[in-house]
Write an enzyme that holds these catalytic residues in place. Structure first.
Site, short mmCIF file in Angstrom:
data_model
loop_
_atom_site.label_atom_id
_atom_site.label_comp_id
_atom_site.label_asym_id
_atom_site.label_seq_id
_atom_site.Cartn_x
_atom_site.Cartn_y
_atom_site.Cartn_z
N LYS A 1 7.96 17.38 -35.94
CA LYS A 1 8.67 16.86 -37.54
C LYS A 1 7.41 16.21 -38.03
O LYS A 1 7.76 15.95 -39.19
CB LYS A 1 9.65 15.95 -37.14
CG LYS A 1 10.85 16.44 -36.26
CD LYS A 1 11.67 15.42 -35.89
CE LYS A 1 12.40 15.62 -34.85
NZ LYS A 1 13.19 14.32 -34.00
N GLY A 2 6.51 16.08 -37.44
CA GLY A 2 5.45 15.35 -37.99
C GLY A 2 4.78 15.65 -39.17
O GLY A 2 4.25 14.93 -39.92
N GLU B 1 -0.14 21.31 -39.89
CA GLU B 1 0.04 20.31 -38.73
C GLU B 1 -0.40 19.03 -39.12
O GLU B 1 -1.30 18.54 -40.00
CB GLU B 1 -0.80 20.74 -37.65
CG GLU B 1 -0.25 20.89 -36.33
CD GLU B 1 0.56 20.14 -35.62
OE1 GLU B 1 1.48 19.27 -36.26
OE2 GLU B 1 0.84 19.81 -34.40
N ASP B 2 0.29 17.81 -38.74
CA ASP B 2 0.05 16.30 -38.84
C ASP B 2 -1.28 16.10 -38.11
O ASP B 2 -2.21 15.47 -39.28
CB ASP B 2 1.05 15.61 -38.38
CG ASP B 2 1.55 15.86 -37.00
OD1 ASP B 2 1.08 16.63 -36.22
OD2 ASP B 2 2.54 15.12 -36.51
N ASP C 1 -5.11 16.79 -32.03
CA ASP C 1 -5.45 15.71 -31.10
C ASP C 1 -6.00 16.66 -29.77
O ASP C 1 -7.27 16.92 -30.09
CB ASP C 1 -3.94 15.15 -30.42
CG ASP C 1 -4.33 13.84 -29.61
OD1 ASP C 1 -5.42 13.21 -29.87
OD2 ASP C 1 -3.56 13.78 -28.75
N LYS D 1 -8.36 14.12 -34.63
CA LYS D 1 -8.81 13.29 -33.62
C LYS D 1 -10.03 14.03 -32.80
O LYS D 1 -9.42 14.38 -31.71
CB LYS D 1 -7.86 12.55 -32.93
CG LYS D 1 -7.22 11.22 -33.29
CD LYS D 1 -6.68 10.68 -32.09
CE LYS D 1 -5.12 10.46 -32.25
NZ LYS D 1 -4.29 9.87 -31.41
N PHE E 1 -3.96 5.59 -31.74
CA PHE E 1 -2.74 5.99 -32.02
C PHE E 1 -2.29 5.57 -33.46
O PHE E 1 -2.17 4.60 -33.52
CB PHE E 1 -1.64 5.64 -30.78
CG PHE E 1 -0.40 6.54 -31.13
CD1 PHE E 1 -0.44 7.57 -30.04
CD2 PHE E 1 0.79 6.00 -31.54
CE1 PHE E 1 0.81 8.52 -30.27
CE2 PHE E 1 1.95 6.88 -31.52
CZ PHE E 1 1.69 7.86 -30.86
N VAL E 2 -1.79 6.65 -34.16
CA VAL E 2 -1.38 6.41 -35.69
C VAL E 2 0.04 6.94 -36.05
O VAL E 2 0.37 7.67 -35.35
CB VAL E 2 -2.46 7.15 -36.53
CG1 VAL E 2 -3.77 6.69 -36.68
CG2 VAL E 2 -2.52 8.64 -36.29
N ASP F 1 5.11 9.81 -35.85
CA ASP F 1 6.02 8.77 -35.22
C ASP F 1 5.44 8.26 -33.86
O ASP F 1 4.62 8.66 -33.24
CB ASP F 1 7.36 9.49 -34.85
CG ASP F 1 7.30 10.45 -33.70
OD1 ASP F 1 6.19 11.12 -33.55
OD2 ASP F 1 8.03 10.09 -32.77
N ARG G 1 7.99 7.09 -39.15
CA ARG G 1 7.71 8.13 -39.69
C ARG G 1 7.73 8.10 -41.21
O ARG G 1 6.84 8.52 -42.13
CB ARG G 1 8.57 9.38 -39.56
CG ARG G 1 8.63 10.17 -37.94
CD ARG G 1 9.30 11.33 -38.09
NE ARG G 1 9.80 11.90 -36.51
CZ ARG G 1 8.64 12.28 -35.94
NH1 ARG G 1 7.63 12.64 -36.34
NH2 ARG G 1 9.02 12.87 -34.80
P1 IMP Z 1 -2.26 18.01 -29.40
O1 IMP Z 1 -1.37 18.99 -28.65
O2 IMP Z 1 -2.71 16.93 -28.33
O3 IMP Z 1 -3.51 18.39 -30.25
O4 IMP Z 1 -1.07 16.87 -30.24
C1 IMP Z 1 -0.03 17.67 -30.79
C2 IMP Z 1 0.71 16.58 -31.38
O5 IMP Z 1 1.05 15.29 -30.62
C3 IMP Z 1 0.74 16.19 -32.64
O6 IMP Z 1 1.23 17.25 -33.54
C4 IMP Z 1 1.49 14.98 -32.87
O7 IMP Z 1 2.90 15.10 -33.05
C5 IMP Z 1 1.33 14.27 -31.58
N1 IMP Z 1 0.24 13.23 -31.77
C6 IMP Z 1 -1.14 13.50 -31.20
N2 IMP Z 1 -1.70 12.11 -31.53
C7 IMP Z 1 -0.81 11.24 -32.21
C8 IMP Z 1 -0.94 10.07 -32.96
O8 IMP Z 1 -2.07 9.45 -32.95
N3 IMP Z 1 0.15 9.71 -33.34
C9 IMP Z 1 1.43 10.48 -33.39
N4 IMP Z 1 1.41 11.57 -32.82
C10 IMP Z 1 0.44 12.21 -32.19
MG MG Z 2 3.07 17.47 -34.52
#
Ligand code: IMP
Ligand code: MG
Length: 199
Positions: A58-59, A114-115, A118, A146, A167-168, A174, A180
């Site tokens: 949902k981000g 994508e939000d 990470d 990140k 962590f944001v 969220d 959110r």
């Molecule tokens: P990834 O698969 O590790 O790249 O991260 C995927 C998802 O983790 C992102 O789309 C976010 O929904 C969530 N996420 C990663 N870091 C953060 C953060 O700092 N705050 C909130 N959600 C995060």
């Molecule tokens: Mg996301």
């Protein structure tokens, strides 16, 4: 409407609970300025193409809706929902599909929205699925990157802001489904409690 009473904007109420505090990292105004630049950059690359945006729920909802309005030209969109297995801030790399696309992307110019990028594991999984569906072009736009946390070899074509490993929350992001609705992107401090990760 002038009622004579002082109206406290819901924007000012962060809704944080005991032990949680937030600090603004990127203001809403900065986000909106950067979005105009990103939209211009995307439109320079695809001046006349209809663009099909795919938001990762949902981000990305606020990011997608604000970006769509800046893009101009022909724009359509669809949403995908995934959840990452495992708790805490470290993903196991396994991703579960919760909601698939509604319409075919074959032959379309697709921009995945994508939000935050990470570890990159979610986008790696999604890109594999999308490539099999044979879009004409497949590009990624992320609001936040990140970079230090990257595990999967995934690069965004368009990045709003590179941020430190914190962590944001806010502007769609969220913590336990909360925060959110904050207009700014903020760093969340949890005191002694542990962080949970959700999509
Ligand atoms: P990834 O698969 O590790 O790249 O991260 C995927 C998802 O983790 C992102 O789309 C976010 O929904 C969530 N996420 C990663 N870091 C953060 C953060 O700092 N705050 C909130 N959600 C995060
Ligand atoms: Mg996301």
């Amino acid at each position: 409407m002038a009622t004579g009473k002082r109206v406290v904007s819901s924007r000012l109420r962060a809704g944080h609970r005991e032990g949680e505090s937030i600090r603004t990292l990127i203001s809403h105004a900065q986000v909106m300025r950067r979005l105009k630049e990103l939209a211009a950059q995307i439109r320079r690359d695809f001046p006349k193409e209809p663009l099909h945006l795919i938001g990762v729920l949902k981000g990305s909802v606020f990011f997608l809706s604000d970006l769509a309005r800046e893009l101009g030209g022909e724009v359509s969109f669809d949403f995908m929902a995934v959840s990452s297995y495992g708790k805490g801030t470290d993903s196991t790399g396994e991703v579960k599909l919760i909601k698939d696309l509604d319409v075919s992307i074959e032959g379309k110019t697709v921009i995945v929205v994508e939000d935050i990028l990470d570890t990159g594991l979610t986008l790696k999984y999604l890109l594999r699925i999308f490539r099999e569906k044979k879009p004409k072009h497949l590009r990624i736009v992320v609001l936040l990157d990140k970079h230090e946390r990257r595990i999967a070899d995934v690069h965004a074509d368009y990045t709003g802001f590179t941020i430190p490993n914190e962590f944001v929350v806010g502007y769609g992001l969220d913590y336990d489904e909360r925060y959110r609705n904050l207009p700014d992107v903020c760093v969340l401090h949890l005191g002694t409690r542990t962080k949970a990760k959700s999509a």
